[in-house]
Design a protein around this motif. Structure first.
Motif, PDB file in Angstrom:
ATOM      1  N   LEU A 136       0.849  -1.188   0.000  1.00  9.08           N
ATOM      2  CA  LEU A 136       0.000   0.000   0.000  1.00  9.08           C
ATOM      3  C   LEU A 136       0.882   1.236   0.000  1.00  9.08           C
ATOM      4  O   LEU A 136       1.702   1.436   0.892  1.00  9.08           O
ATOM      5  CB  LEU A 136      -0.883  -0.012   1.252  1.00  9.08           C
ATOM      6  N   GLU A 137       0.742   2.059  -1.013  1.00  6.11           N
ATOM      7  CA  GLU A 137       1.587   3.238  -1.139  1.00  6.11           C
ATOM      8  C   GLU A 137       0.922   4.467  -0.558  1.00  6.11           C
ATOM      9  O   GLU A 137       1.524   5.241   0.153  1.00  6.11           O
ATOM     10  CB  GLU A 137       1.924   3.472  -2.616  1.00  6.11           C
ATOM     11  N   ARG A 138      -0.360   4.675  -0.900  1.00  2.72           N
ATOM     12  CA  ARG A 138      -1.040   5.879  -0.442  1.00  2.72           C
ATOM     13  C   ARG A 138      -2.531   5.600  -0.358  1.00  2.72           C
ATOM     14  O   ARG A 138      -3.091   4.930  -1.210  1.00  2.72           O
ATOM     15  CB  ARG A 138      -0.781   7.015  -1.447  1.00  2.72           C
ATOM     16  N   GLN A 139      -3.144   6.094   0.682  1.00  2.00           N
ATOM     17  CA  GLN A 139      -4.567   5.865   0.870  1.00  2.00           C
ATOM     18  C   GLN A 139      -5.229   7.199   1.205  1.00  2.00           C
ATOM     19  O   GLN A 139      -4.782   7.912   2.096  1.00  2.00           O
ATOM     20  CB  GLN A 139      -4.788   4.852   2.000  1.00  2.00           C
ATOM     21  N   THR A 140      -6.247   7.546   0.433  1.00  2.00           N
ATOM     22  CA  THR A 140      -6.975   8.787   0.662  1.00  2.00           C
ATOM     23  C   THR A 140      -8.447   8.465   0.853  1.00  2.00           C
ATOM     24  O   THR A 140      -8.831   7.305   0.901  1.00  2.00           O
ATOM     25  CB  THR A 140      -6.828   9.748  -0.538  1.00  2.00           C
ATOM     26  N   GLU A 141      -9.263   9.515   0.931  1.00  2.00           N
ATOM     27  CA  GLU A 141     -10.704   9.317   1.063  1.00  2.00           C
ATOM     28  C   GLU A 141     -11.274   8.552  -0.126  1.00  2.00           C
ATOM     29  O   GLU A 141     -12.215   7.796   0.021  1.00  2.00           O
ATOM     30  CB  GLU A 141     -11.416  10.680   1.155  1.00  2.00           C
ATOM     31  N   LEU A 142     -10.706   8.774  -1.319  1.00  2.00           N
ATOM     32  CA  LEU A 142     -11.327   8.268  -2.539  1.00  2.00           C
ATOM     33  C   LEU A 142     -10.581   7.142  -3.222  1.00  2.00           C
ATOM     34  O   LEU A 142     -11.182   6.332  -3.913  1.00  2.00           O
ATOM     35  CB  LEU A 142     -11.501   9.420  -3.549  1.00  2.00           C
ATOM     36  N   ILE A 143      -9.262   7.117  -3.067  1.00  2.00           N
ATOM     37  CA  ILE A 143      -8.478   6.125  -3.800  1.00  2.00           C
ATOM     38  C   ILE A 143      -7.454   5.444  -2.905  1.00  2.00           C
ATOM     39  O   ILE A 143      -7.061   5.963  -1.865  1.00  2.00           O
ATOM     40  CB  ILE A 143      -7.734   6.743  -5.007  1.00  2.00           C
TER      41      ILE A 143
END
Length: 51
Positions: free
Chosen positions: A27-34
């Motif tokens: 997992l590199e980056r986690q945001t609200e949408l992606i």
């Protein structure tokens, strides 16, 4: 690019369901949408929209 976190079992299941070999992905980056995953072997990136 900073190093990502290892995937949870649920995240691996999502990747498997989407046709990816889950063991190679972090997992590199986690945001609200992606959620962005990076392949540790070939550095390929994929982006999955959160449901």
């Amino acid at each position: 690019m900073k190093h990502g976190k290892k995937l949870t079992r649920k995240q691996r299941e999502i990747l498997i369901k989407n046709g990816y070999d889950s063991e190679e992905w972090l997992l590199e980056r986690q945001t609200e949408l992606i959620i962005v995953y990076v392949n540790k072997n070939n550095k390929e990136l994929i982006t999955l929209e959160k449901k």
